[in-house]
Structure formats: structure tokens, C-alpha cells
Design a protein around this motif. Sequence first.
Motif, mmCIF file in Angstrom:
data_model
loop_
_atom_site.group_PDB
_atom_site.id
_atom_site.type_symbol
_atom_site.label_atom_id
_atom_site.label_comp_id
_atom_site.label_asym_id
_atom_site.label_seq_id
_atom_site.Cartn_x
_atom_site.Cartn_y
_atom_site.Cartn_z
ATOM 1 N N LYS A 39 50.439 46.219 37.170
ATOM 2 C CA LYS A 39 50.932 46.217 35.794
ATOM 3 C C LYS A 39 52.321 46.850 35.699
ATOM 4 C CE LYS A 39 46.423 46.356 33.484
ATOM 5 N NZ LYS A 39 45.539 47.132 32.608
ATOM 6 N N SER A 40 52.535 47.927 36.424
ATOM 7 C CA SER A 40 53.843 48.590 36.408
ATOM 8 C C SER A 40 54.912 47.682 36.981
ATOM 9 C CB SER A 40 53.781 49.893 37.217
ATOM 10 O OG SER A 40 52.798 50.773 36.675
ATOM 11 N N ALA A 41 54.558 46.972 38.069
ATOM 12 C CA ALA A 41 55.520 46.070 38.710
ATOM 13 C C ALA A 41 55.894 44.913 37.799
ATOM 14 C CB ALA A 41 54.934 45.553 40.024
ATOM 15 N N VAL A 42 54.886 44.395 37.037
ATOM 16 C CA VAL A 42 55.142 43.268 36.134
ATOM 17 C C VAL A 42 56.010 43.701 34.954
ATOM 18 C CG1 VAL A 42 54.048 41.626 34.551
ATOM 19 C CG2 VAL A 42 53.069 42.024 36.801
ATOM 20 N N PHE A 43 55.764 44.907 34.424
ATOM 21 C CA PHE A 43 56.533 45.385 33.275
ATOM 22 C C PHE A 43 57.932 45.885 33.651
ATOM 23 C CE2 PHE A 43 52.531 45.594 30.859
ATOM 24 C CZ PHE A 43 52.975 45.119 29.630
ATOM 25 N N LEU A 44 58.176 46.170 34.933
ATOM 26 C CA LEU A 44 59.489 46.704 35.352
ATOM 27 C C LEU A 44 60.645 45.751 35.041
ATOM 28 C CD1 LEU A 44 61.057 48.987 36.687
ATOM 29 C CD2 LEU A 44 60.606 47.900 38.914
ATOM 30 N N PRO A 45 60.553 44.433 35.382
ATOM 31 C CA PRO A 45 61.658 43.510 35.031
ATOM 32 C C PRO A 45 61.886 43.438 33.511
ATOM 33 C CG PRO A 45 60.234 42.505 36.666
ATOM 34 C CD PRO A 45 59.544 43.747 36.214
#
Length: 563
Positions: A100-106
Amino acid sequence: MDTLLTLGLNLVSLSLTIISTVVFIQNSYSQKISRYFTACQILIINWIVCHIFDIFTTNLSVKIILSNIGYFSVCTIGTVFLIFALHYTKAATVKSKIFKSAVFLPSTILFLLKITDPIFHLFFKSYQSNEVIGGNGFYITVAYNYLLLIISVCLMVGKNIKSFKENFPQILLISLSAIIPITFNLISLLDVFSIRYDFTPVSFSITSLLIFLAVYKYEFITIPPLTVKYLMSSINEGIIVTNQKHKITYINDAVKKAFNFDDSILHKDCITAFMRIAEITNSDISKFSDLLNKNSGSLDVSVSENKYFEISKMPVCNEKRTVSEIFVFYDVSTYYMLNKKLSEKNQELTKANTQLAKMNVIEKRLAVEKEQTRIAQELHDSVGHGLVSIMTLLKLSLIDKNNSNENTKKALQASELLLNDVRKCVVGIKTDTKSSISARIQDFICNYNSGNSCIEFTEMGEEKSYHGFASDTIFSVVREAVTNSIRHGNANKIEVILKFSEDCIRLYIIDDGTGCDKIVPDFGLKGMKEKINSIGGNIDFSSLPGNGFSVKAYIPVEVINYD
């Protein structure tokens, strides 16, 4: 004209988005799916509202602020929609916080580029009140969102592709949810219709509506209404279903028939229905209130003398909260009727037991009377015979002085025998049935022959062991008959004949006494008849004045043998 058209489309899209959000929240089976779909809808609502205000705003500073607020939705909507799709398909990846963190980063980086655009100019090449030219950040945001939208749609279509025919409407709606916004965006980018305003928010609201229809209408997250109605109407139990606000959302035919309900009860508070049930069943309304206030429970109600229901409450929980309550009406009339019949049978059994107890008392009384009769008969037979014998011997001792000692000695022996017989009679002791009948009669005659009386005994046939069953009875009859002949008939000669055969025993007792004109059975004769009858035989008495008295008895052997 363009402004009014844009405003109208945005307002319609806003209304549809709000309505679909409310309906989805009320009927969603999963809290997480509801949460992320609602988040998507709120982002679209925010985007549309900012777009509407932007239409009527000419101040550049206000436009920038509205643009930043609106682009928060633009930058994050793709990511939120992807997580919604992953929850819908129940993918294991969505549980990972790192993912989830990786998806929200961009999305976070793109939003930072937008709000810092007045400084670095990385999102728009030009942003004026009358002209907006996208830059690298803008196109990356568009591409990233559409990439996530396409991935999400592919995941949702893939979930339903295995049953293509059954799920075709769902697949079509989900596919259109991706095609429509992409088409709108291409039209806007290519400036096909030369319209000044961006319809991308409207296209995304259409996307959310299509997704809502695909998930809600054709999959119906809680179960399709027609399916619910069919299933509930096909079962015998009554069903009432309420929502979170305790409003009745469904009631099946079984409850309607039992309590005279109709569809007007729908969407009313369930306490209204239970008040009517309490009135029909003459039940205490407080019992229903207690049931409604509990998480689960049950109570019994009686509709009529032969109709009973057990009402059970079952909560339907959605993760951490109760989303519905189901009241099941079980028809327990059979149980109550069986219980009633059992109670009636118990009453009958109690009555029968009472009667049996009375019969037992009567039987005990009869047994006592029977025993008293037996003792009286035995005493009559033994005491009567003994006393006659003793009296005769004592008289002889007075008359015949020469044999006085011998007769006195015999009288003493007779008295001892009499005492022994009395004891046996009182305690109910019977002589051994295996002892010889002939031997017992011979001993009796040997002790009795005295004075003027002469008793002769004749045995015919061969006595077998199976004849022993009649030993006591025959001996008692002989003793009683001989005593009667001497005492009442003044007989000088008595003949006793005993005849044995395989199938019967015959007994004859004949004396030369005074006889009688009419035989009136007394205690002794009745006793002889009862004893012979008790072993399956019969006995006859005959007499003529001056020609003596005779006794004839017949005892079948096979009757007792077969016993």
C-alpha cells in the motif's frame, strides 16, 4: 452554452455519485470494500465540486487553490480504485502495508509536483485563467491513473471471466468503466469538439456508477433481491429481516400468513410488527422488547390452541458491526401437540396407576381372605379328623379297661400328629409331592383303625412319580371323607379305592353309614370340591338313606403334566 452544458453534466454526475455512494454503504457485505469504494466516490465528488467552482471563478489565485484541492483527487483516485479492486477480488497482496505504501508513493510525489508547480513549473507548462497547458507532471499523472484504472478493471473482469455467460453483464459494465473515461480524455486532449472545459471528472463519475452497477446490481453484494425472495419464500419457517436501524427490509409469506401481515409493514420499525404479534397472541410486549434489546435469543408464542411458534433472533455481523438482524419463526406446533398428548397420557397413566393401586389393595385383601379360608379348611380337615380319632380312642380306653393303656397311647400319638398338622397348616407347609400317595393313605388308615370302624384300602394300577402332584389333595380328601363317615354317618366299614393310570387318577370312598336323603354341602364337602377342582379334577357325592355315603373323584394327569 458550453458553460451551462458543463455545469448540468457536472451536477447530474455529482447527484448520481452521491446516491450510489449512499446505496453502496447500506448494502455492502464488506467494510473494507465499502470503505475504499466510498473513498473513490468522495474523491470524485471533491473533483466535481472543485470543477464546478472553477467554471465560475476568474481570479487566478482562487483557481490555483481550487485546482490544488481538485488535483488531490486526480493524483490519488487511481491508487484508491486499485486497492478497491484488490479487495473486491480478495487478493492477498492488499493485506501488505508495504504494498500500500509503495502504491501511494507515486500519487504523493505527483501531488507534491502539483502544489509546488508555481515554484518549479513541473506540472503545467502554462497555467493562466484563460489557458492551461499540461506539462510532464500532468501527463505522467494522467498516464499513471489510467494505468491503474486498466489494471483494476482487468482484475475485476478476470474474477468473473471463468463464468463468462453468467457474468457477461458484469464484465461489460466493468469494461465500459475503463473505456468511457479513456475516450473522454482522448477527446479532451485532441480537442475534437473544441469545448473549453474538461469532462474528465464527469467521465470518472460515470466509471464509478458503472462499477457500482456491476458490483451491486449484478453481483448484489448481499444477495440479489429476487434470489432472496425466492429462497425465503420456499422455506417453511417465517423470516423477518431488519437493517441497522431496525427497519423491516424483508418479510416472507410464512409470517404474513401466520400473523395477517402484508407489504405495508415493510420499512417500518420492527417493534411495530412485534406489537401486532403480541396483540394477536395475547403475549406480554415486554418479552418482545427484551428480545429486541438482546444480541440474540428466543421466545415462544401461541397463535391458537393448536399453533405455536418459537421466535429466534440472529444478528448478521459485518466484521466489527451488526448490519442486519434476522428473526426466524419456527413452527413448533407438533412439539407442543406431542407434549400435550404426552401430558394426557401421563394423566391416564396416573389414573391407571391409582386404579392399579386400588386393585392391589383388593387383591391383597382377597389373598388374606383366601389364606384365611385355606387355614380354616386345613384346620377343619386336620383338627376335625384328629379330634374324632382322639375322642374315639379315649372312649375305648374307658370302655375296654384291658386295652386302656394301648388306646391312651394311640390317643397321645394322634394328638402329636394333630399338633404337627396344625403347625404345618398355620405356616403353609405342604407335604412333599414326591412322597407316595398310597403309603400316606395306608399310614393314615393304620392309625385310624380302632373300635368298631374298619377301613379297607385297595390300590389299583401302578403309582408313578408324575402322580405325586395330587398327593396332598387326595390325602386331604380321604382324611376328610373318612372322618365324615365315622363322625356323621356312624359307618362301621369304609372302603377306599385308589386307581392309577397314565392319564388320570380315580378315587372311590364308600361307607355303610346311615346316609342321607339330600346332600347339603357343608364346609368339609365344599373344601374337598375346591381342592379337587384346583388341580383340574372333579368330584361327586352320592347317598341314600340307610345305604351309606360315597365319594367319587376324577383327576386328569395330563393337565398338570403339561403345565
